[in-house]
Design a protein around this motif. Structure first.
Motif, PDB file in Angstrom:
ATOM      1  N   UNK A  70      46.601  48.802  26.680  1.00 39.67           N
ATOM      2  CA  UNK A  70      47.960  49.306  26.742  1.00 39.67           C
ATOM      3  C   UNK A  70      48.475  49.269  28.180  1.00 39.67           C
ATOM      4  N   UNK A  71      49.461  48.439  28.424  1.00 43.45           N
ATOM      5  CA  UNK A  71      49.962  48.249  29.784  1.00 43.45           C
ATOM      6  C   UNK A  71      50.540  49.538  30.359  1.00 43.45           C
ATOM      7  N   UNK A  72      51.220  50.329  29.531  1.00 42.38           N
ATOM      8  CA  UNK A  72      51.828  51.558  30.022  1.00 42.38           C
ATOM      9  C   UNK A  72      50.887  52.750  29.939  1.00 42.38           C
ATOM     10  N   UNK A  73      49.642  52.490  29.556  1.00 39.44           N
ATOM     11  CA  UNK A  73      48.627  53.527  29.586  1.00 39.44           C
ATOM     12  C   UNK A  73      47.753  53.431  30.804  1.00 39.44           C
ATOM     13  N   UNK A  74      48.120  52.549  31.744  1.00 39.33           N
ATOM     14  CA  UNK A  74      47.325  52.362  32.961  1.00 39.33           C
ATOM     15  C   UNK A  74      48.193  52.605  34.187  1.00 39.33           C
ATOM     16  N   UNK A  75      47.572  52.837  35.319  1.00 40.69           N
ATOM     17  CA  UNK A  75      48.289  53.055  36.572  1.00 40.69           C
ATOM     18  C   UNK A  75      49.052  51.793  36.973  1.00 40.69           C
ATOM     19  N   UNK A  76      50.095  51.982  37.740  1.00 44.09           N
ATOM     20  CA  UNK A  76      50.934  50.851  38.148  1.00 44.09           C
ATOM     21  C   UNK A  76      50.137  49.778  38.893  1.00 44.09           C
ATOM     22  N   UNK A  77      49.212  50.210  39.741  1.00 41.12           N
ATOM     23  CA  UNK A  77      48.422  49.252  40.519  1.00 41.12           C
ATOM     24  C   UNK A  77      47.514  48.428  39.611  1.00 41.12           C
ATOM     25  N   UNK A  81      47.730  44.098  38.317  1.00 38.91           N
ATOM     26  CA  UNK A  81      46.671  43.087  38.256  1.00 38.91           C
ATOM     27  C   UNK A  81      46.731  42.318  36.938  1.00 38.91           C
ATOM     28  N   UNK A  82      47.483  42.839  35.998  1.00 43.15           N
ATOM     29  CA  UNK A  82      47.618  42.207  34.687  1.00 43.15           C
ATOM     30  C   UNK A  82      48.869  41.342  34.590  1.00 43.15           C
ATOM     31  N   UNK A  83      49.979  41.861  35.158  1.00 40.50           N
ATOM     32  CA  UNK A  83      51.278  41.203  34.999  1.00 40.50           C
ATOM     33  C   UNK A  83      51.962  41.062  36.350  1.00 40.50           C
ATOM     34  N   UNK A  84      52.463  39.866  36.629  1.00 39.92           N
ATOM     35  CA  UNK A  84      53.263  39.612  37.824  1.00 39.92           C
ATOM     36  C   UNK A  84      54.641  39.137  37.389  1.00 39.92           C
TER      37      UNK A  84
END
Length: 260
Positions: A70-77, A81-84
């Motif tokens: 879950x992208x919004x379940x992780x810290x911004x930093x 590392x997943x999405x640019x």
């Protein structure tokens, strides 16, 4: 750097609790290494969708999963590392060189105030070489042409080593040559790419799948042949669309006319 599987589930957004939704629930999946084109008229919700995918604007509800995380379940930093993202407009660089800009892509991978290490330098140089920027590394970013700036921003994204790359109107304000360079680049990166485009023929040519939006609602998702039909395009853009086959290449192109 490896591509990631992207899944969007019932994603929607509104600016406030009592405000109308600008993006109604939308769902789709893109396999690793594939290119999704997001198209639609102005105000369709394209940029809203992209902002949520590159972790800038939090969804009102729904999920964005990269390789089932879950992208919004992780810290911004960690999300960085997943999405640019490569956006339409680049901010002022305040005297930074091309190499300085590309090096910013390593920020999500550093701890605290740690300085650039040997591995970082190797990744930065590889990104610069990939985008053929070696002759420009010492140039002030603000002195570059639009096409050169776009290449630098893609190099920065590559240095970030994402699994998913979001590109918001990457051909906007570019001349034909630089548009073709960007399209060729999209095909060659090997990342999972979500790209918004105004040109439907361009989207059909470069993208593996198309997401068609209107008024914040999904009008279709699938192959260009299925989604960019004459009727669906006509209804979505309030024009009369006609599909033409070019006799030499047998490629199909859409032409548009105002309804009478």
């Amino acid at each position: 750097m490896s591509a990631g599987h992207l899944a969007v589930k019932d994603l929607c957004w509104r600016p406030g609790k009592n405000q109308p939704f600008l993006l109604h629930p939308v769902s789709f999946e893109i396999s690793a290494g594939r290119v999704l084109g997001v198209v639609g008229p102005n105000g369709a919700g394209k940029s809203t969708l992209l902002r949520m995918i590159y972790h800038y604007q939090k969804p009102t509800s729904g999920q964005i999963l990269v390789d089932r995380q879950d992208l919004w379940g992780m810290a911004s930093k960690v999300a960085a590392r997943k999405v640019a993202a490569v956006l339409q407009e680049q901010p002022g660089a305040f005297g930074l060189s091309v190499r300085d800009i590309v090096a910013l892509g390593r920020t999500p991978h550093r701890s605290g105030l740690s300085s650039e290490g040997a591995k970082d330098a190797q990744i930065i140089e590889a990104a610069i070489a990939r985008m053929q920027l070696e002759a420009l590394v010492a140039r002030d970013f603000d002195t570059l042409s639009g096409g050169e700036r776009q290449r630098v921003m893609v190099a920065r994204a590559l240095a970030q080593q994402p699994q998913v790359l979001v590109m918001d109107e990457p051909t906007n304000h570019l001349d034909i040559r630089h548009q073709l360079e960007i399209l060729s680049l999209i095909r060659s990166l090997g990342l999972t790419i979500v790209v918004s485009l105004h040109d439907l023929n361009m989207a059909a040519d470069v993208c593996d799948a198309i997401l068609l939006l209107k008024d914040g609602r999904c009008q279709g998702f699938g192959s260009a042949d299925d989604v960019l039909s004459e009727q669906l395009v006509s209804d979505t853009f309030s024009v009369t669309a006609q599909r033409q086959v070019l006799s030499v290449s047998q490629n199909q192109h859409l032409t548009f006319h105002l309804p009478t």
